[in-house]
Write a protein that holds these residues in place. Structure first.
Motif, PDB file in Angstrom:
ATOM      1  N   GLY A  25       0.832  -1.207   0.000  1.00  0.00           N
ATOM      2  CA  GLY A  25       0.000   0.000   0.000  1.00  0.00           C
ATOM      3  C   GLY A  25       0.859   1.246   0.000  1.00  0.00           C
ATOM      4  O   GLY A  25       2.068   1.191  -0.199  1.00  0.00           O
ATOM      5  N   ARG A  26       0.221   2.371   0.240  1.00  0.00           N
ATOM      6  CA  ARG A  26       0.938   3.645   0.243  1.00  0.00           C
ATOM      7  C   ARG A  26       1.222   4.149   1.655  1.00  0.00           C
ATOM      8  O   ARG A  26       2.043   5.039   1.835  1.00  0.00           O
ATOM      9  CB  ARG A  26       0.131   4.694  -0.528  1.00  0.00           C
ATOM     10  CG  ARG A  26      -0.063   4.340  -1.996  1.00  0.00           C
ATOM     11  CD  ARG A  26      -0.876   5.398  -2.717  1.00  0.00           C
ATOM     12  NE  ARG A  26      -0.166   6.670  -2.785  1.00  0.00           N
ATOM     13  CZ  ARG A  26       0.732   6.986  -3.713  1.00  0.00           C
ATOM     14  NH1 ARG A  26       1.053   6.103  -4.641  1.00  0.00           N
ATOM     15  NH2 ARG A  26       1.317   8.170  -3.718  1.00  0.00           N
TER      16      ARG A  26
ATOM     17  N   GLU B 164       1.354  -8.762  15.846  1.00  0.00           N
ATOM     18  CA  GLU B 164      -0.070  -9.104  15.800  1.00  0.00           C
ATOM     19  C   GLU B 164      -0.934  -7.861  15.919  1.00  0.00           C
ATOM     20  O   GLU B 164      -1.923  -7.692  15.179  1.00  0.00           O
ATOM     21  CB  GLU B 164      -0.410 -10.098  16.900  1.00  0.00           C
ATOM     22  CG  GLU B 164      -1.864 -10.549  16.881  1.00  0.00           C
ATOM     23  CD  GLU B 164      -2.175 -11.565  17.970  1.00  0.00           C
ATOM     24  OE1 GLU B 164      -3.368 -11.918  18.110  1.00  0.00           O
ATOM     25  OE2 GLU B 164      -1.254 -12.005  18.679  1.00  0.00           O
ATOM     26  N   LYS B 165      -0.586  -6.974  16.837  1.00  0.00           N
ATOM     27  CA  LYS B 165      -1.349  -5.734  17.002  1.00  0.00           C
ATOM     28  C   LYS B 165      -1.224  -4.845  15.768  1.00  0.00           C
ATOM     29  O   LYS B 165      -2.212  -4.300  15.269  1.00  0.00           O
ATOM     30  CB  LYS B 165      -0.847  -4.978  18.233  1.00  0.00           C
ATOM     31  CG  LYS B 165      -1.178  -5.633  19.559  1.00  0.00           C
ATOM     32  CD  LYS B 165      -2.655  -5.520  19.874  1.00  0.00           C
ATOM     33  CE  LYS B 165      -2.947  -6.006  21.278  1.00  0.00           C
ATOM     34  NZ  LYS B 165      -4.398  -5.941  21.595  1.00  0.00           N
ATOM     35  N   LEU B 166      -0.022  -4.679  15.257  1.00  0.00           N
ATOM     36  CA  LEU B 166       0.184  -3.765  14.140  1.00  0.00           C
ATOM     37  C   LEU B 166      -0.514  -4.232  12.872  1.00  0.00           C
ATOM     38  O   LEU B 166      -0.966  -3.411  12.057  1.00  0.00           O
ATOM     39  CB  LEU B 166       1.683  -3.593  13.887  1.00  0.00           C
ATOM     40  CG  LEU B 166       2.439  -2.823  14.970  1.00  0.00           C
ATOM     41  CD1 LEU B 166       3.940  -2.865  14.706  1.00  0.00           C
ATOM     42  CD2 LEU B 166       1.953  -1.383  15.056  1.00  0.00           C
ATOM     43  N   MET B 167      -0.635  -5.527  12.693  1.00  0.00           N
ATOM     44  CA  MET B 167      -1.293  -6.028  11.490  1.00  0.00           C
ATOM     45  C   MET B 167      -2.800  -5.761  11.489  1.00  0.00           C
ATOM     46  O   MET B 167      -3.462  -5.916  10.467  1.00  0.00           O
ATOM     47  CB  MET B 167      -1.004  -7.520  11.314  1.00  0.00           C
ATOM     48  CG  MET B 167       0.421  -7.791  10.882  1.00  0.00           C
ATOM     49  SD  MET B 167       0.722  -9.512  10.377  1.00  0.00           S
ATOM     50  CE  MET B 167       0.550 -10.363  11.947  1.00  0.00           C
TER      51      MET B 167
ATOM     52  N   GLY C 266       0.379  -1.031   6.107  1.00  0.00           N
ATOM     53  CA  GLY C 266       1.452  -1.943   5.777  1.00  0.00           C
ATOM     54  C   GLY C 266       2.465  -1.970   6.904  1.00  0.00           C
ATOM     55  O   GLY C 266       2.687  -0.953   7.580  1.00  0.00           O
ATOM     56  N   VAL C 267       3.065  -3.120   7.151  1.00  0.00           N
ATOM     57  CA  VAL C 267       4.047  -3.268   8.220  1.00  0.00           C
ATOM     58  C   VAL C 267       5.344  -3.779   7.596  1.00  0.00           C
ATOM     59  O   VAL C 267       5.348  -4.819   6.936  1.00  0.00           O
ATOM     60  CB  VAL C 267       3.556  -4.242   9.314  1.00  0.00           C
ATOM     61  CG1 VAL C 267       4.573  -4.329  10.444  1.00  0.00           C
ATOM     62  CG2 VAL C 267       2.184  -3.825   9.844  1.00  0.00           C
ATOM     63  N   VAL C 268       6.435  -3.048   7.824  1.00  0.00           N
ATOM     64  CA  VAL C 268       7.736  -3.383   7.250  1.00  0.00           C
ATOM     65  C   VAL C 268       8.742  -3.487   8.393  1.00  0.00           C
ATOM     66  O   VAL C 268       8.934  -2.526   9.150  1.00  0.00           O
ATOM     67  CB  VAL C 268       8.192  -2.322   6.230  1.00  0.00           C
ATOM     68  CG1 VAL C 268       9.556  -2.701   5.643  1.00  0.00           C
ATOM     69  CG2 VAL C 268       7.158  -2.144   5.123  1.00  0.00           C
TER      70      VAL C 268
ATOM     71  N   TYR D 188       4.576   7.016   6.135  1.00  0.00           N
ATOM     72  CA  TYR D 188       4.685   5.924   7.101  1.00  0.00           C
ATOM     73  C   TYR D 188       5.137   6.437   8.468  1.00  0.00           C
ATOM     74  O   TYR D 188       5.818   7.436   8.596  1.00  0.00           O
ATOM     75  CB  TYR D 188       5.647   4.837   6.612  1.00  0.00           C
ATOM     76  CG  TYR D 188       7.008   5.315   6.164  1.00  0.00           C
ATOM     77  CD1 TYR D 188       8.079   5.376   7.051  1.00  0.00           C
ATOM     78  CD2 TYR D 188       7.222   5.712   4.846  1.00  0.00           C
ATOM     79  CE1 TYR D 188       9.327   5.810   6.645  1.00  0.00           C
ATOM     80  CE2 TYR D 188       8.465   6.158   4.430  1.00  0.00           C
ATOM     81  CZ  TYR D 188       9.504   6.196   5.329  1.00  0.00           C
ATOM     82  OH  TYR D 188      10.739   6.651   4.919  1.00  0.00           O
ATOM     83  N   HIS D 189       4.672   5.721   9.476  1.00  0.00           N
ATOM     84  CA  HIS D 189       5.133   5.918  10.842  1.00  0.00           C
ATOM     85  C   HIS D 189       6.449   5.165  11.015  1.00  0.00           C
ATOM     86  O   HIS D 189       6.699   4.168  10.338  1.00  0.00           O
ATOM     87  CB  HIS D 189       4.112   5.376  11.841  1.00  0.00           C
ATOM     88  CG  HIS D 189       2.719   5.891  11.657  1.00  0.00           C
ATOM     89  ND1 HIS D 189       2.291   7.086  12.196  1.00  0.00           N
ATOM     90  CD2 HIS D 189       1.652   5.363  10.992  1.00  0.00           C
ATOM     91  CE1 HIS D 189       1.018   7.279  11.889  1.00  0.00           C
ATOM     92  NE2 HIS D 189       0.606   6.239  11.155  1.00  0.00           N
TER      93      HIS D 189
END
Length: 270
Positions: free
Chosen positions: A21-22, A43-46, A51-53, A94-95
């Motif tokens: 995603g963006r 698990e929480k972030l998903m 998007g999680v990197v 992104y954060h």
């Protein structure tokens, strides 16, 4: 989450990735660690829809060592590679969540990259990059000195990793293997470059940026001068103060429930 490799500036970067995603969140681990240190946050972030990197830094984990250690293993070097990685896989905003060394890289990215939406740091005192500035934020101990040591003896691996994680680990724990795997040049050059002023003035960066910053910190961190965190003149600090948790340097590992509550509150409101 999937495990994938990306080539960035000629270095193969191993990462965990969830949802293209963006908009996303980038998690940056600490010195002589790896992406696995964030296992209790994923698990929480998903569930955020972002998007999680979660990459291994160059010289760490499953990523390649740098052939240009003097430039790659610095706050600007790491920040440039991670910014390029996020653009390469499609993120435009992104954060950043940075632990320890990862927080210093995050501050560098906050100052240099407009794509950074917010920054959460833990185990990271924003400092001016000179010996006096570093001494203001860090306690100098024998274990602290290991942060810049090129060659780790077996006892160094145990002392440093145990202090970083703040808990007693079994002899076969993966974090000891991960520390042994780390390119010694990554420690040597990161500290040498930081002491020599290679990077932004971190105090100025957090005191001038209008983007949200959270400090979520273990109250018993053996590496930091805890009182220093409250004296940093952040411009836009979440809650107006550092959020203090039980635990030491790795509060996200030692106190994951409390850490994750703060993390999710900060990310979902910014």
């Amino acid at each position: 989450m999937i495990i994938r490799d990306c080539s960035v500036e000629g270095i193969r970067i191993r990462l965990q990735h969830h949802r293209a995603g963006r908009n996303g969140i980038l998690l940056i681990h600490g010195n002589s660690s790896s992406k696995e240190v964030f296992a209790k946050q994923l698990e929480k972030l998903m569930k955020t829809g972002l998007g999680v990197v979660v990459p291994d830094l160059p010289g760490h984990g499953g990523s390649d060592d740098s052939k240009r250690p003097y430039s790659t293993y610095s706050f600007p070097g790491y920040a440039g590679i991670l910014g390029s990685l996020m653009r390469q896989i499609g993120y435009r905003s992104y954060h950043v969540l940075g632990w320890s060394l990862g927080g210093h890289i995050g501050i560098e990215m906050l100052a240099r990259d407009p794509a950074v939406r917010s920054l959460l740091i833990t185990g990271t005192p924003p400092v001016r990059l000179n010996p006096v500035g570093v001494a203001a934020g860090f306690r100098w101990t024998g274990v602290t000195a290991l942060a810049g040591r090129k060659h780790f003896r077996p006892e160094d691996v145990r002392r440093y990793t145990s202090a970083m994680m703040g808990i007693r680990l079994p002899d076969d724990h993966q974090f000891f293997r991960i520390a042994r795997r780390t390119d010694g040049n990554a420690r040597l050059w990161m500290v040498a470059n930081g002491m020599a002023g290679c990077g932004v003035d971190q105090v100025e960066a957090v005191s001038t940026s209008d983007r949200p910053i959270a400090v979520v910190q273990g109250a018993h961190d053996p590496f930091l001068r805890i009182d220093y965190l409250g004296r940093v003149p952040y411009r836009n600090l979440w809650h107006g103060r550092p959020v203090m948790l039980d635990g030491g340097h790795a509060a996200h590992w030692q106190s994951p429930k409390a850490f994750n509550e703060a993390m999710m509150d900060f990310i979902t409101t910014h």
